[in-house]
Design a protein around this motif. Sequence first.
Motif, PDB file in Angstrom:
ATOM      1  N   ARG A 140       1.011  -1.179   0.023  1.00  0.00           N
ATOM      2  CA  ARG A 140      -0.002  -0.005   0.008  1.00  0.00           C
ATOM      3  C   ARG A 140       0.920   1.084  -0.059  1.00  0.00           C
ATOM      4  NH1 ARG A 140      -2.497  -3.652   3.511  1.00  0.00           N
ATOM      5  NH2 ARG A 140      -1.592  -2.365   5.358  1.00  0.00           N
ATOM      6  N   GLU A 142       0.740   3.992  -1.481  1.00  0.00           N
ATOM      7  CA  GLU A 142       0.132   4.984  -1.381  1.00  0.00           C
ATOM      8  C   GLU A 142      -0.109   5.628  -0.244  1.00  0.00           C
ATOM      9  OE1 GLU A 142      -3.143   1.631  -1.353  1.00  0.00           O
ATOM     10  OE2 GLU A 142      -1.315   2.187  -2.325  1.00  0.00           O
ATOM     11  N   ASN A 174      -0.661   4.632  -7.931  1.00  0.00           N
ATOM     12  CA  ASN A 174      -0.833   4.705  -6.552  1.00  0.00           C
ATOM     13  C   ASN A 174       0.169   5.680  -5.821  1.00  0.00           C
ATOM     14  OD1 ASN A 174      -2.784   2.905  -7.152  1.00  0.00           O
ATOM     15  ND2 ASN A 174      -1.844   1.033  -6.220  1.00  0.00           N
ATOM     16  N   GLN A 177      -1.402   9.321  -6.620  1.00  0.00           N
ATOM     17  CA  GLN A 177      -2.659   9.565  -5.939  1.00  0.00           C
ATOM     18  C   GLN A 177      -2.357   9.871  -4.461  1.00  0.00           C
ATOM     19  OE1 GLN A 177      -6.193   7.654  -7.859  1.00  0.00           O
ATOM     20  NE2 GLN A 177      -4.324   6.666  -8.788  1.00  0.00           N
ATOM     21  N   LEU A 333      -8.114   5.752  -4.801  1.00  0.00           N
ATOM     22  CA  LEU A 333      -7.516   5.333  -5.886  1.00  0.00           C
ATOM     23  C   LEU A 333      -8.551   4.973  -6.956  1.00  0.00           C
ATOM     24  CD1 LEU A 333      -5.051   2.611  -4.096  1.00  0.00           C
ATOM     25  CD2 LEU A 333      -4.601   4.946  -4.768  1.00  0.00           C
TER      26      LEU A 333
END
Length: 335
Positions: A140, A142, A174, A177, A333
């Motif tokens: 993850r 992001e 990702n 964002q 996302l």
Amino acid sequence: MKTNHTTRVGLTMILILMVFVLGACSVNPTSTATETRTKVGIVMTEVGLGDRSFNDAAFDGLVRARDENSIVFDYREPNEKLSAEASFEQFAEAKFDLIIGLSDTIQADMEKVATKYPDQQFLLIDSQSELPNIASISFRAEEGSYLAGIIAGMATTEDHVGFLGGMEIPVLRNFEQGFEQGVLAANPDAKVDIIYAGDFGNAKLGEELAAQLIQENGADVIYVAAGLTGVGALTEIQKLGKYAIGVDTDQFFLAEKAILTSMLKNVDVSIYNAVHTFIQNKHAFPQKEIVEGLAENAVGLTALHNITLSDEEQQTFEDLKTQISSGQIKIKLDQ
């Protein structure tokens, strides 16, 4: 006298035979131990080793496992003469216990080979596959990029920051964002410019795009996630007296006057842990898809450089970090 001579010759022969037997005994255990170690092969991205980022971090994870005598490993760096598909094929034909591939850019090549060798176990980093013999580790990222965005939003004096990515692929979308949402959480007035180089291995192009973001667009903090292209960008950002955020490993030494922090994606730790799990689980993975983020310490930031947060900013950072880690804040996302 003749009897004594015969006796001495006999004893000498016995001693010689004992030396050979003991020598054989001393060699065989080492050979057997090596043969029984788990064999791991890894296929790098086309940028290969020396990127001071993703590939190097993955390699370090296997070096650690090797140094602990858990595995023996080999690697391939795809190029014009050796494709990623051929690299996977070589490892599969040699019956390596585990074959690892880095990033979704080589996923199609891995899947072609995995289909031909259904009993071979593969591990894909940064993407997921539906094939039953391909396990995956994804991050993850992001979440770590969101933290990078918070720092950028606090550091900018122009309310204008940039994101420079290598290629516009899902994993970097990702990154982008998460970063943008972190910037706006810390500084709602900030503008975020997005540029993709289309190349992970072109340092000169990185310099040019960094200069564009600064001189033409007006960005004063740039988050760089672009491999060797990013290395060029970081040096140019420092040259132009602006600030940067690195990625994957601590990139402070590449531009010590420019780097504020680096977003760590602990690929080395995750690969090391996955290999350990694979060995402990008798050459299988207990789960097909492994997804890790802030809560698992798989992503995060290095120490801050060239910036000091106020007490209020530090508290804001910690509060947002806690909310991201706990899932209270959800990063949106579009894929």
